[in-house]
Design a protein around this motif. Structure first.
Motif, PDB file in Angstrom:
ATOM      1  N   ALA A  74      48.127  41.795  39.588  1.00  0.00           N
ATOM      2  CA  ALA A  74      48.795  43.062  39.274  1.00  0.00           C
ATOM      3  C   ALA A  74      47.862  44.094  38.698  1.00  0.00           C
ATOM      4  N   ILE A  75      47.974  45.460  39.156  1.00  0.00           N
ATOM      5  CA  ILE A  75      47.250  46.305  38.473  1.00  0.00           C
ATOM      6  C   ILE A  75      47.804  47.610  37.960  1.00  0.00           C
ATOM      7  N   ALA A  76      47.575  48.008  36.797  1.00  0.00           N
ATOM      8  CA  ALA A  76      48.251  49.020  36.150  1.00  0.00           C
ATOM      9  C   ALA A  76      47.392  49.546  34.734  1.00  0.00           C
ATOM     10  N   ASP A  77      47.568  50.877  34.624  1.00  0.00           N
ATOM     11  CA  ASP A  77      46.735  51.325  33.345  1.00  0.00           C
ATOM     12  C   ASP A  77      45.408  50.850  32.978  1.00  0.00           C
ATOM     13  N   GLY A  78      44.795  50.661  34.099  1.00  0.00           N
ATOM     14  CA  GLY A  78      43.409  50.150  33.962  1.00  0.00           C
ATOM     15  C   GLY A  78      43.110  49.080  33.770  1.00  0.00           C
ATOM     16  N   LYS A  79      44.187  47.968  33.799  1.00  0.00           N
ATOM     17  CA  LYS A  79      43.987  46.400  33.819  1.00  0.00           C
ATOM     18  C   LYS A  79      44.556  45.863  35.026  1.00  0.00           C
ATOM     19  N   ALA A  80      43.800  44.680  35.188  1.00  0.00           N
ATOM     20  CA  ALA A  80      44.102  43.700  36.153  1.00  0.00           C
ATOM     21  C   ALA A  80      44.895  42.543  35.554  1.00  0.00           C
ATOM     22  N   VAL A  81      45.981  42.113  35.934  1.00  0.00           N
ATOM     23  CA  VAL A  81      46.631  40.959  35.507  1.00  0.00           C
ATOM     24  C   VAL A  81      46.727  39.721  36.265  1.00  0.00           C
ATOM     25  N   LEU A  82      46.519  38.557  35.903  1.00  0.00           N
ATOM     26  CA  LEU A  82      46.792  37.366  36.823  1.00  0.00           C
ATOM     27  C   LEU A  82      47.385  36.181  35.838  1.00  0.00           C
ATOM     28  N   GLY A  83      48.202  35.206  36.685  1.00  0.00           N
ATOM     29  CA  GLY A  83      48.714  34.328  36.042  1.00  0.00           C
ATOM     30  C   GLY A  83      47.757  33.290  36.627  1.00  0.00           C
ATOM     31  N   GLY A  84      47.220  32.181  35.719  1.00  0.00           N
ATOM     32  CA  GLY A  84      46.433  31.002  36.003  1.00  0.00           C
ATOM     33  C   GLY A  84      47.422  29.744  35.922  1.00  0.00           C
ATOM     34  N   ARG A  85      46.634  28.685  36.670  1.00  0.00           N
ATOM     35  CA  ARG A  85      47.354  27.437  36.670  1.00  0.00           C
ATOM     36  C   ARG A  85      47.119  26.906  35.097  1.00  0.00           C
ATOM     37  N   ASP A  86      46.406  27.444  34.392  1.00  0.00           N
ATOM     38  CA  ASP A  86      46.512  26.875  33.065  1.00  0.00           C
ATOM     39  C   ASP A  86      47.595  27.272  32.213  1.00  0.00           C
ATOM     40  N   LYS A  87      48.613  27.688  32.943  1.00  0.00           N
ATOM     41  CA  LYS A  87      49.739  28.132  32.299  1.00  0.00           C
ATOM     42  C   LYS A  87      49.704  29.503  31.346  1.00  0.00           C
ATOM     43  N   HIS A  88      48.818  30.275  31.404  1.00  0.00           N
ATOM     44  CA  HIS A  88      48.440  31.590  30.788  1.00  0.00           C
ATOM     45  C   HIS A  88      48.562  32.779  31.728  1.00  0.00           C
ATOM     46  N   ALA A 111      39.234  45.950  45.001  1.00  0.00           N
ATOM     47  CA  ALA A 111      40.112  44.768  45.007  1.00  0.00           C
ATOM     48  C   ALA A 111      39.849  44.027  43.849  1.00  0.00           C
ATOM     49  N   PHE A 112      40.945  43.371  43.320  1.00  0.00           N
ATOM     50  CA  PHE A 112      40.919  42.221  42.496  1.00  0.00           C
ATOM     51  C   PHE A 112      41.904  40.849  42.885  1.00  0.00           C
ATOM     52  N   PHE A 113      41.232  39.603  42.687  1.00  0.00           N
ATOM     53  CA  PHE A 113      41.870  38.483  43.032  1.00  0.00           C
ATOM     54  C   PHE A 113      41.506  37.297  42.397  1.00  0.00           C
ATOM     55  N   GLY A 114      41.933  36.267  42.174  1.00  0.00           N
ATOM     56  CA  GLY A 114      41.681  34.959  41.426  1.00  0.00           C
ATOM     57  C   GLY A 114      41.249  33.929  42.639  1.00  0.00           C
ATOM     58  N   THR A 115      40.578  33.065  42.215  1.00  0.00           N
ATOM     59  CA  THR A 115      39.911  32.101  43.289  1.00  0.00           C
ATOM     60  C   THR A 115      40.620  30.484  42.642  1.00  0.00           C
ATOM     61  N   PHE A 116      40.284  29.706  43.517  1.00  0.00           N
ATOM     62  CA  PHE A 116      40.272  28.224  43.107  1.00  0.00           C
ATOM     63  C   PHE A 116      38.927  27.695  42.442  1.00  0.00           C
ATOM     64  N   ASP A 117      38.107  28.529  42.417  1.00  0.00           N
ATOM     65  CA  ASP A 117      36.895  28.187  41.527  1.00  0.00           C
ATOM     66  C   ASP A 117      37.054  28.528  39.963  1.00  0.00           C
ATOM     67  N   ARG A 132      32.707  39.450  37.740  1.00  0.00           N
ATOM     68  CA  ARG A 132      33.284  37.944  37.968  1.00  0.00           C
ATOM     69  C   ARG A 132      33.706  37.232  36.562  1.00  0.00           C
ATOM     70  N   TRP A 133      34.787  36.687  36.275  1.00  0.00           N
ATOM     71  CA  TRP A 133      35.062  36.223  35.036  1.00  0.00           C
ATOM     72  C   TRP A 133      35.409  34.986  35.408  1.00  0.00           C
ATOM     73  N   GLU A 134      34.852  33.846  34.648  1.00  0.00           N
ATOM     74  CA  GLU A 134      35.124  32.586  34.581  1.00  0.00           C
ATOM     75  C   GLU A 134      35.875  31.904  33.623  1.00  0.00           C
ATOM     76  N   ASN A 135      37.017  31.406  33.782  1.00  0.00           N
ATOM     77  CA  ASN A 135      37.766  30.588  32.555  1.00  0.00           C
ATOM     78  C   ASN A 135      36.946  29.485  31.921  1.00  0.00           C
ATOM     79  N   LYS A 136      36.233  29.437  31.082  1.00  0.00           N
ATOM     80  CA  LYS A 136      35.393  28.365  30.667  1.00  0.00           C
ATOM     81  C   LYS A 136      36.260  27.510  29.710  1.00  0.00           C
ATOM     82  N   ALA A 137      37.279  28.066  28.944  1.00  0.00           N
ATOM     83  CA  ALA A 137      38.042  27.158  28.169  1.00  0.00           C
ATOM     84  C   ALA A 137      38.985  26.287  28.816  1.00  0.00           C
ATOM     85  N   ARG A 138      39.439  26.574  29.899  1.00  0.00           N
ATOM     86  CA  ARG A 138      40.145  25.659  30.648  1.00  0.00           C
ATOM     87  C   ARG A 138      39.994  25.736  32.221  1.00  0.00           C
TER      88      ARG A 138
END
Length: 178
Positions: free
Chosen positions: A153-167, A116-122, A138-144
């Motif tokens: 979303a998951i496909a081809d060995g990747k997990a893709v998420l949109g962040g409120r950092d507009k990326h 399972a893959f998901f983003g958090t408010f942390d 666990r990956w933390e966005n230290k830049a923003r």
């Protein structure tokens, strides 16, 4: 929760939770499953909207459930990832994630792996092995410093998420490396 006839739009039934519903309902067999801000995760009869079961959580259920092999998975505002049996509402297991989330989990459920893959408010993204019930990475966005609110979303060995950092962020599913 309202059910309408798809052919003509006429109302079929309504179910009232204790407060607002922001999660999307999911139809799984003869059940409609949905979370509510009343801390409830509901299993309703698709036929008549009557409550079949309710799981009470320690926080609002904002995320839409992901469904696989008779289980509904919700990542919740109470910092737990839960697997609930759709047939009877019995909780199969829970994993303490320690992070508030409103994002729906994305699942991989194959004979080779269950994840399972998901983003958090942390400001981070989590990956869990559902067989071992342990965090893989666990990956933390230290830049923003912005929460992850979109579903993965998951496909081809990747997990893709949109962040409120507009990326849009893309991760290797196995390692969590961007």
């Amino acid at each position: 929760i309202h059910a309408v006839n798809a052919a003509d739009g006429k109302p079929l039934w309504t179910f009232q939770t204790g407060t607002e519903v922001k999660a999307s309902p999911v139809i799984a067999g003869d059940r409609v499953i949905v979370g509510s801000y009343d801390n409830g995760f509901y299993g309703l009869s698709a036929k008549d909207g009557k409550q079949v079961w309710k799981v009470v959580t320690a926080g609002q259920v904002h995320a839409t459930a992901a469904v696989s092999k008779g289980l509904a998975y919700i990542s919740g505002c109470d910092g737990k990832l839960r697997a609930v049996r759709i047939a009877d509402g019995v909780q199969a297991f829970e994993i303490n994630t320690g992070s508030y989330t409103g994002a729906s989990p994305a699942l991989i459920d194959t004979p080779a792996m269950q994840r399972a893959f998901f983003g958090t408010f942390d400001n981070d993204v989590h990956a869990y092995d559902l067989r071992t019930k342990k965090q893989m990475w666990r990956w933390e966005n230290k830049a923003r410093q912005f929460p992850f609110y979109s579903s993965a979303a998951i496909a081809d060995g990747k997990a893709v998420l949109g962040g409120r950092d507009k990326h849009v962020h893309c991760f290797d599913q196995a390692t969590g490396k961007p």
